[in-house]
Design an enzyme around this catalytic site. Structure first.
Site, PDB file in Angstrom:
ATOM      1  N   GLU A 151       1.049  -1.151  -0.066  1.00 52.42           N
ATOM      2  CA  GLU A 151       0.130   0.031  -0.102  1.00 52.42           C
ATOM      3  C   GLU A 151       0.716   1.421  -0.006  1.00 52.42           C
ATOM      4  OE1 GLU A 151      -3.635   0.243   1.945  1.00 52.42           O
ATOM      5  OE2 GLU A 151      -3.822   2.178   0.922  1.00 52.42           O
ATOM      6  N   ASP A 152       1.839   1.335   0.810  1.00 53.15           N
ATOM      7  CA  ASP A 152       2.496   2.540   1.157  1.00 53.15           C
ATOM      8  C   ASP A 152       3.985   2.744   0.354  1.00 53.15           C
ATOM      9  OD1 ASP A 152       0.358   3.342   2.595  1.00 53.15           O
ATOM     10  OD2 ASP A 152       1.391   2.787   4.534  1.00 53.15           O
TER      11      ASP A 152
END
Ligand code: MN
Length: 703
Positions: free
Chosen positions: A76-77
């Site tokens: 996700e990051d």
């Protein structure tokens, strides 16, 4: 922050067979992936996944889950991809990390209670491997612990509300009470800061005023039980602030009126000891009515076992006491996680492959053994969700669809207008055909244009009632517009053929005469040719089209009258069922073909019935209706002169053979289909009875 070796040591402590190299690789990978990212408090971002992994080691989870926790924010990051995770850590970890990533993408719509409910179901449905959910819960717990570092109060409140509505109930659902309580306490502090402060202050004052009452009552309890020979471990606590607040709200009482803010837990060696301890306690202090619960003989649905009672201890102070064994206690604190850890222990054998199954089996079992109608209902709802998928708008709004639903269904589920204007769709950022079947967790963006209109082809892949109805409605309206346009042209033609110029108001009068609602309906009837030109002329200018009206009527018109039809409208008695006067009938209006008259039970109608756009006309035979052609199937003996006998019987009944066809013949019988002209149904019935009475005839049926 937990160091690499500390984390690995913790895991090896409870699982000596854990894959140490896997954990080390995950640690290094995540550290590099998150690089210089910082948390709100200025800590390196990397401290977060490591703390999440740390929380999960308290639950004694397996190495794959711990690795997943370390990696849970990388997709996700950071620039890491699922493929990369898979090649480095294997398919299993990649699947888990992917699962957590999907859950993280969800932005709760906390304003709506229903959305929260959906989201909880969604989280459960997505977590087909319960470890995904555990990592997500630990992730949320750590975010709550560090929530106060987030500077924006609105953001803190939003996260807290989400935790209260979604994650704490989920933790409760799978029996993780410690997670639940901590989440609730932290969220409560954000959502109701004043209530939180006043309750915690009152609790502190009580503690000062009464000395250490908890310690006193606790040691009294321990002494009492040990005198009866029950070895007990006692722990006492004040109820956590949020549960006190909830009680105050539910019972509409003040803090002072709340008499049972203290709770004790007695841990005794065996199940028998639980009941013995209960007896001893009840003999010593009066029991508060209505508060005794035996969750040992009847465990809660999530597996919780314990005895609960409240006694009136002293000075009108009620004290809640829970009695349980160490196993029951571990399960109560950490739910399924503990259950699993206990199972895993004996002999230290690796139970990993079946572990996953027993996890799921446990959850399913809990869901299956519903203890109350409400629980059963909830479970049934869960089962219903098996045929549903959940997809998301780019803003994170949750859209629920049946399994097999496509992008066009999604568009209509968001809004009918959006559906009507759909020109394309992106699923998870990629342009896909509108017929693409959506999957759980897909993020769907609908591309639209005001110039677009619903397409006929959509009907082949739309699946939801809402989409199908909207598309059909639109197509029908478009067709009608088209017909009205065409009808207007034909109408101008008809008007030009009239012997004189039309007077003002002639059209309105014609509508009245034709019993039509409005002008477009007339134009449509003209276009569909359900209204012959002559009838229009006659209606516009009486006397101008009379001759044509008779010509336009079908041949049987002289003998047949059917009420419920606009005069002059063409109709046909259907070939499939051959209605005769006396049959119950219904009309089916077909574009460009007038009205077909069918018997009400005609099999040929079933196709038309299913079509949404079937245009039904309510019909009945007129009083003087007479004459029709019925079709009968007659099975006669295969002998010379058989057909002659048939002809004689039919003629004797004053009926007329219109057509006769030999369908099948074998050595004993042959079957004929006969179209026979009769007056009405009773006439037909008498004829059939007469045929059946004949030796030559074996069987007669109306077709
Ligand atoms: Mn996280």
């Amino acid at each position: 922050m937990l160091r690499q070796y500390e984390l690995v040591d913790r895991v090896l402590d409870y699982d000596p067979d854990a894959d140490e190299a896997l954990l080390n690789r995950a640690y290094v990978f995540s550290l590099h992936a998150h690089g210089g990212q910082k948390r709100a408090n200025g800590d390196p971002y990397f401290s977060h996944p490591i703390e999440v992994a740390g929380i999960l080691t308290d639950l004694h989870l397996d190495d794959e889950t711990i690795a997943t926790a370390i990696l849970h924010d990388t997709i996700e990051d950071t620039v890491a991809t699922r493929e990369e995770i898979e090649s480095r850590f294997g398919a299993s970890v990649a699947r888990l990390v992917d699962g957590v990533t999907k859950l993280s993408k969800i932005e709760a719509q906390t304003e709506s209670e229903r959305a929260a409910e959906n989201l909880r179901k969604f989280l459960l449905a997505m977590s087909d491997d319960i470890r995904v959910l555990l990592v997500k819960l630990a992730d949320r717990l750590h975010n709550m612990r560090t929530l106060h570092f987030i500077p924006k109060p609105e953001k803190r409140r939003r996260i807290a509300a989400e935790t209260m509505e979604i994650y704490a109930p989920l933790a409760e659902r799978i029996g993780m009470y410690e997670f639940m309580k901590e989440m609730q306490t932290l969220a409560f502090e954000q959502i109701e800061p004043e209530a939180y402060t006043s309750i915690t202050r009152r609790l502190a004052q009580l503690k000062e005023g009464g000395g250490d009452r908890i310690a006193k009552i606790g040691s009294g309890l321990k002494l009492l039980l040990s005198r009866s020979g029950i070895e007990t471990e006692i722990s006492g606590r004040e109820k956590h602030p949020f549960s006190i607040w909830k009680k105050m709200q539910e019972r509409h009482i003040s803090f002072e009126q709340l008499s049972d803010i203290m709770a004790f837990r007695a841990i005794v060696p065996t199940e028998e000891d639980c009941y013995r301890a209960l007896g001893v306690i009840h003999r010593r202090w009066p029991m508060a009515p209505g508060r005794f619960k035996d969750y040992i003989s009847t465990p809660k649905r999530n597996g919780y076992r314990s005895l609960h009672t409240s006694v009136i201890h002293a000075e009108n102070t009620r004290v809640e006491i829970q009695i349980r064994t160490p196993e029951m206690h571990a399960e109560a604190e950490f739910g399924l996680a503990a259950h699993w850890a206990y199972k895993q222990k004996p002999g230290g054998l690796s139970v990993r492959p079946e572990t996953q199954h027993s996890w799921i089996a446990d959850l399913v079992e809990i869901l299956d053994t519903a203890a109350s109608p409400e629980e059963l209902l909830e479970h049934t709802r869960m089962a219903m969700y098996q045929d549903r998928i959940f997809a998301f708008t780019p803003k994170g709004e949750l859209i629920q669809l049946p399994k097999g639903a496509t992008a066009i269904d999604f568009a209509y589920a968001v809004h009918t207008d959006l559906g009507d204007q759909t020109v394309g769709a992106k699923v998870n950022g990629r342009v896909v055909p509108l017929k693409t079947v959506l999957e759980n967790g897909d993020q769907v963006q609908i591309l639209k244009s005001k110039a677009q209109a619903p397409q006929q082809a959509w009907l082949t892949f739309a699946t939801t009632g809402k989409a199908l109805a909207a598309i059909r409605r639109h197509l029908r309206a478009a067709e009608r517009d088209e017909q009205v346009k065409l009808g207007r042209k034909l109408y101008d033609d008809i008007v030009a053929r009239l012997p004189a110029t039309l007077g003002a108001g002639a059209l309105d009068q014609a509508l009245v005469r034709l019993k039509l609602a409005d002008e477009p309906t007339l134009m449509q009837a003209i276009a569909r040719r359900t209204l012959p030109d002559a009838a229009v002329m006659e209606a516009l200018m009486p006397g101008s089209g009379g001759a044509d009206v008779a010509r336009a009527m079908p041949p049987q018109a002289g003998a047949i009258s059917i009420t419920g039809l606009t005069p002059g409208v063409a109709f046909d008695l259907a070939d499939c069922c051959h209605p005769v006067p006396g049959d119950r009938i219904v009309g089916l209006r077909r574009p460009d073909a007038g009205i077909e008259v069918h018997t009400i039970d005609c099999e040929g109608l079933s196709d038309a019935e299913r079509a949404d756009d079937a245009d039904w006309v309510d019909l009945a035979w007129g009083d003087k209706a007479e004459g029709g052609v019925a079709r009968v199937s007659v099975e006669v003996k295969n002998e010379p002169g058989a057909l002659g006998v048939l002809a004689t019987v039919i003629g004797g009944h004053k009926a007329n053979i219109i057509n006769l066809r030999l369908d099948a013949r074998d050595s004993a019988f042959h079957t004929n289909t006969i179209d026979v002209e009769v007056r009405d149904v009773p006439h037909l019935m008498r004829l059939i009875a007469g045929l059946r009475a004949t030796d030559t005839v074996n069987a007669v049926t109306r077709v």
